[in-house]
Motif scaffolding. Structure first.
Motif, mmCIF file in Angstrom:
data_model
loop_
_atom_site.group_PDB
_atom_site.id
_atom_site.type_symbol
_atom_site.label_atom_id
_atom_site.label_comp_id
_atom_site.label_asym_id
_atom_site.label_seq_id
_atom_site.Cartn_x
_atom_site.Cartn_y
_atom_site.Cartn_z
ATOM 1 N N TYR A 147 55.161 53.010 100.831
ATOM 2 C CA TYR A 147 55.005 54.457 100.972
ATOM 3 C C TYR A 147 54.830 55.090 99.581
ATOM 4 C CZ TYR A 147 55.637 59.184 102.620
ATOM 5 O OH TYR A 147 55.425 60.514 102.908
ATOM 6 N N GLY A 148 55.582 54.595 98.629
ATOM 7 C CA GLY A 148 55.458 55.080 97.245
ATOM 8 C C GLY A 148 54.047 54.843 96.711
ATOM 9 N N GLN A 149 53.487 53.682 97.026
ATOM 10 C CA GLN A 149 52.117 53.384 96.568
ATOM 11 C C GLN A 149 51.109 54.340 97.217
ATOM 12 O OE1 GLN A 149 51.927 49.247 97.688
ATOM 13 N NE2 GLN A 149 52.916 48.538 95.804
ATOM 14 N N LEU A 150 51.378 54.664 98.483
ATOM 15 C CA LEU A 150 50.478 55.607 99.170
ATOM 16 C C LEU A 150 50.563 56.990 98.513
ATOM 17 C CD1 LEU A 150 48.593 56.539 101.455
ATOM 18 C CD2 LEU A 150 50.615 56.800 102.911
ATOM 19 N N LYS A 192 50.865 62.937 107.612
ATOM 20 C CA LYS A 192 52.054 63.559 108.232
ATOM 21 C C LYS A 192 52.683 62.609 109.251
ATOM 22 C CE LYS A 192 51.708 68.414 107.492
ATOM 23 N NZ LYS A 192 50.272 68.762 107.284
ATOM 24 N N GLN A 193 51.817 61.982 110.060
ATOM 25 C CA GLN A 193 52.336 61.029 111.058
ATOM 26 C C GLN A 193 53.064 59.884 110.351
ATOM 27 O OE1 GLN A 193 48.706 59.954 113.224
ATOM 28 N NE2 GLN A 193 49.890 60.096 115.113
ATOM 29 N N ILE A 194 52.458 59.397 109.274
ATOM 30 C CA ILE A 194 53.057 58.272 108.541
ATOM 31 C C ILE A 194 54.450 58.654 108.039
ATOM 32 C CG2 ILE A 194 52.869 56.924 106.399
ATOM 33 C CD1 ILE A 194 49.837 56.743 106.909
ATOM 34 N N GLU A 195 54.542 59.852 107.486
ATOM 35 C CA GLU A 195 55.824 60.324 106.951
ATOM 36 C C GLU A 195 56.890 60.381 108.069
ATOM 37 O OE1 GLU A 195 57.253 61.650 104.162
ATOM 38 O OE2 GLU A 195 58.953 62.513 105.270
ATOM 39 N N TYR A 223 57.348 48.799 112.917
ATOM 40 C CA TYR A 223 57.539 48.695 111.459
ATOM 41 C C TYR A 223 56.324 48.039 110.819
ATOM 42 C CZ TYR A 223 59.814 47.685 106.970
ATOM 43 O OH TYR A 223 60.116 47.621 105.613
ATOM 44 N N MET A 224 55.914 46.889 111.381
ATOM 45 C CA MET A 224 54.803 46.156 110.769
ATOM 46 C C MET A 224 53.472 46.892 110.942
ATOM 47 S SD MET A 224 56.033 43.769 109.085
ATOM 48 C CE MET A 224 54.543 42.884 108.656
ATOM 49 N N ALA A 225 53.292 47.543 112.083
ATOM 50 C CA ALA A 225 52.047 48.297 112.271
ATOM 51 C C ALA A 225 51.978 49.432 111.248
ATOM 52 C CB ALA A 225 51.974 48.837 113.696
ATOM 53 N N LEU A 226 53.119 50.081 110.992
ATOM 54 C CA LEU A 226 53.099 51.183 110.024
ATOM 55 C C LEU A 226 52.867 50.671 108.600
ATOM 56 C CD1 LEU A 226 53.280 54.239 109.793
ATOM 57 C CD2 LEU A 226 55.699 53.996 109.257
ATOM 58 N N ILE A 227 53.488 49.552 108.263
ATOM 59 C CA ILE A 227 53.243 48.957 106.938
ATOM 60 C C ILE A 227 51.733 48.752 106.750
ATOM 61 C CG2 ILE A 227 53.414 46.737 105.679
ATOM 62 C CD1 ILE A 227 55.945 48.113 105.215
ATOM 63 N N MET A 228 51.081 48.209 107.776
ATOM 64 C CA MET A 228 49.640 47.953 107.673
ATOM 65 C C MET A 228 48.864 49.262 107.564
ATOM 66 S SD MET A 228 49.547 44.824 107.439
ATOM 67 C CE MET A 228 50.930 43.714 107.642
ATOM 68 N N GLY A 229 49.251 50.248 108.367
ATOM 69 C CA GLY A 229 48.581 51.547 108.301
ATOM 70 C C GLY A 229 48.669 52.127 106.893
ATOM 71 N N ALA A 277 43.487 52.043 109.175
ATOM 72 C CA ALA A 277 44.745 52.790 109.000
ATOM 73 C C ALA A 277 45.018 53.649 110.231
ATOM 74 C CB ALA A 277 44.662 53.668 107.753
ATOM 75 N N ARG A 278 43.993 54.381 110.700
ATOM 76 C CA ARG A 278 44.178 55.251 111.887
ATOM 77 C C ARG A 278 44.614 54.414 113.079
ATOM 78 N NH1 ARG A 278 39.690 59.058 110.283
ATOM 79 N NH2 ARG A 278 40.958 60.823 109.561
ATOM 80 N N CYS A 279 43.981 53.259 113.223
ATOM 81 C CA CYS A 279 44.294 52.385 114.361
ATOM 82 C C CYS A 279 45.749 51.919 114.273
ATOM 83 C CB CYS A 279 43.320 51.213 114.344
ATOM 84 S SG CYS A 279 43.703 49.949 115.549
ATOM 85 N N GLN A 280 46.177 51.478 113.103
ATOM 86 C CA GLN A 280 47.539 50.947 112.985
ATOM 87 C C GLN A 280 48.600 52.044 113.155
ATOM 88 O OE1 GLN A 280 48.377 47.555 112.883
ATOM 89 N NE2 GLN A 280 46.239 47.638 113.487
ATOM 90 N N VAL A 281 48.276 53.248 112.722
ATOM 91 C CA VAL A 281 49.240 54.340 112.907
ATOM 92 C C VAL A 281 49.319 54.701 114.393
ATOM 93 C CG1 VAL A 281 49.777 56.748 112.314
ATOM 94 C CG2 VAL A 281 48.998 55.161 110.540
ATOM 95 N N GLU A 282 48.194 54.654 115.081
ATOM 96 C CA GLU A 282 48.200 54.881 116.531
ATOM 97 C C GLU A 282 49.030 53.795 117.243
ATOM 98 O OE1 GLU A 282 47.305 57.267 118.463
ATOM 99 O OE2 GLU A 282 47.443 56.246 120.418
ATOM 100 N N VAL A 283 48.863 52.558 116.797
ATOM 101 C CA VAL A 283 49.633 51.453 117.387
ATOM 102 C C VAL A 283 51.136 51.694 117.143
ATOM 103 C CG1 VAL A 283 50.125 48.970 117.178
ATOM 104 C CG2 VAL A 283 47.756 49.754 117.285
ATOM 105 N N THR A 284 51.473 52.127 115.943
ATOM 106 C CA THR A 284 52.878 52.456 115.634
ATOM 107 C C THR A 284 53.391 53.502 116.618
ATOM 108 O OG1 THR A 284 52.326 52.203 113.288
ATOM 109 C CG2 THR A 284 54.436 53.229 113.792
ATOM 110 N N LYS A 285 52.591 54.543 116.787
ATOM 111 C CA LYS A 285 52.986 55.655 117.665
ATOM 112 C C LYS A 285 53.251 55.145 119.081
ATOM 113 C CE LYS A 285 51.177 60.057 119.407
ATOM 114 N NZ LYS A 285 51.395 59.719 120.808
#
Ligand code: GN1
Ligand code: MG
Length: 357
Positions: free
Chosen positions: A160-163, A182-185, A300-306, A332-340
């Motif tokens: 997250y820091g790198q992002l 925002k979703q990621i946060e 967790y892993m899906a968000l890391i990838m996103g 990224a969009r796909c992995q954040v959706e998967v996280t959701k």
């Protein structure tokens, strides 16, 4: 030296006959360049040009792989599971380095096949069992024996820091990223307890694969999972990384880079089948806390990838190989959706012991 000559030069350092050797590029992942090398006598090999900007210390990388393949080979003797096997150079080295690159060779698993997506629940159950057997085979070895080849590889805080750093430093117009950030946060806040539990040693460190995508598992013709491949990132980690990476790749109905979010649906039957297969092999080697935190694994892993894909997009696509400039943003969009969807459909406080008999 053109690439053909280069490959011949590399092969000449291995116990491989160069007569009528056939070299075909193969697509195996987003990091290395790989070739299938077939000798006249039909023996075949996987030759890989190691990406040294990702794996800066090739010696350490290869020592980790050698250690793990030796443990697995012994552990799987007499069973249907197999380990990858390195081919050493004529000088007994684990890799070969020339002025262009660092190279390594594995024996090619000609009789086995990898799949991007599972065809049925039985394959998914097999996958759960195979990754569990893999983890168990390594569970007796002190994780400290392995070196950390990529520090903080699955640290949510570090990623997250790198992002944030990439967001602050990009010169491009990025307002279209705002909703995604925002979703990621928001999701990060929900998932951090897994990392805190690791940091406080509530969850034990093990030797983990760390890239346990479904397509890093090979099956035989009868549909039995036989061999976990791509051992680049074996290092100390928690079991949730491996459970999560496999679940995030096999549960969604669409690939990792699906551009149409409406096409992404979680197959909850696959999620259960994976965990059933995983615990079928469980005979008390998982701790209570490891079990309690299992529902965190996939989101967790899906968000890391996103987060990683978005960071790479913002940095100009310098890490992952991609087909076009927006590819990492789509991933990224796909992995954040998967996280959701994981968070919506499989509550973090759900009880995973229902999978245990
Ligand atoms: C990379 O190259 P490949 O596909 O095996 C990455 C993994 C990601 C994956 C996403 C060393 O693995 O962490 O999950 O892409 N490997 C490294 O598909 O960064
Ligand atoms: Mg990999």
């Amino acid at each position: 030296m053109n690439s053909d000559q280069n490959i011949k030069e590399v092969l000449s350092n291995y116990p491989i006959s160069l007569e009528l050797v056939e070299v075909i590029p193969v697509k195996t992942g987003l990091i290395h360049t790989s070739y299938k090398v077939t000798e006249a006598q039909e023996a075949s090999y996987l030759l890989q040009k190691i990406n040294t900007s990702v794996f800066r210390d090739v010696e350490t990388l290869m020592e980790n792989i050698a250690l793990v393949t030796n443990i697995l080979k012994n552990a799987f003797r007499g069973s249907s599971y197999e380990s990858l096997e390195l081919l050493k150079t004529n000088n007994g080295q684990l890799f070969y380095k020339n002025e262009c690159a660092a190279w390594r060779i594995y024996h090619f698993k000609e009789h086995l096949t990898g799949y991007d997506v599972p065809n049925n629940k039985e394959m998914v159950r097999e996958a759960g069992k195979a990754f569990s057997v893999f983890a168990q085979a390594l569970s007796e070895t002190d994780p400290e024996k392995l070196s950390v080849t990529i520090p903080n590889f699955h640290s949510m805080q570090k990623r997250y820091g790198q992002l944030q750093h990439a967001l602050e430093n990009t010169t491009a117009e990025i307002s279209h990223i705002d909703p995604l950030s925002k979703q990621i946060e928001e999701f990060k806040q929900l998932l951090l307890p897994l990392e805190y539990a690791m940091d406080s040693e509530e969850i034990p460190l093990r030797i983990t694969h760390n890239d346990s995508k479904f397509n890093n598992l090979l099956f035989d013709e009868a549909g039995k999972a036989r061999c976990v491949v791509d051992l680049d990132t074996v290092m100390p980690g928690i079991i949730h990384f491996d459970v999560g990476d496999c679940l995030r790749t096999l549960t969604p109905s669409a690939p990792e880079d699906e551009p149409e979010l409406a096409n992404i649906k979680l197959r909850k039957g696959f999620h259960s089948a994976f965990l059933e297969g995983f615990v079928e092999n469980e005979s008390g080697w998982l701790t209570k806390n490891e079990i309690k935190f299992l529902p965190y694994s996939a989101p967790y892993m899906a968000l890391i990838m996103g987060i990683r894909f978005l960071t790479d997009y913002l940095q100009g696509n310098i890490y992952y190989s991609s087909d076009h400039p927006e590819h990492n943003l789509i991933r990224a969009r796909c992995q954040v959706e998967v996280t959701k969807q994981f968070l919506d459909q499989i509550p973090l406080n759900s009880d995973p012991t229902r999978f245990f008999k």
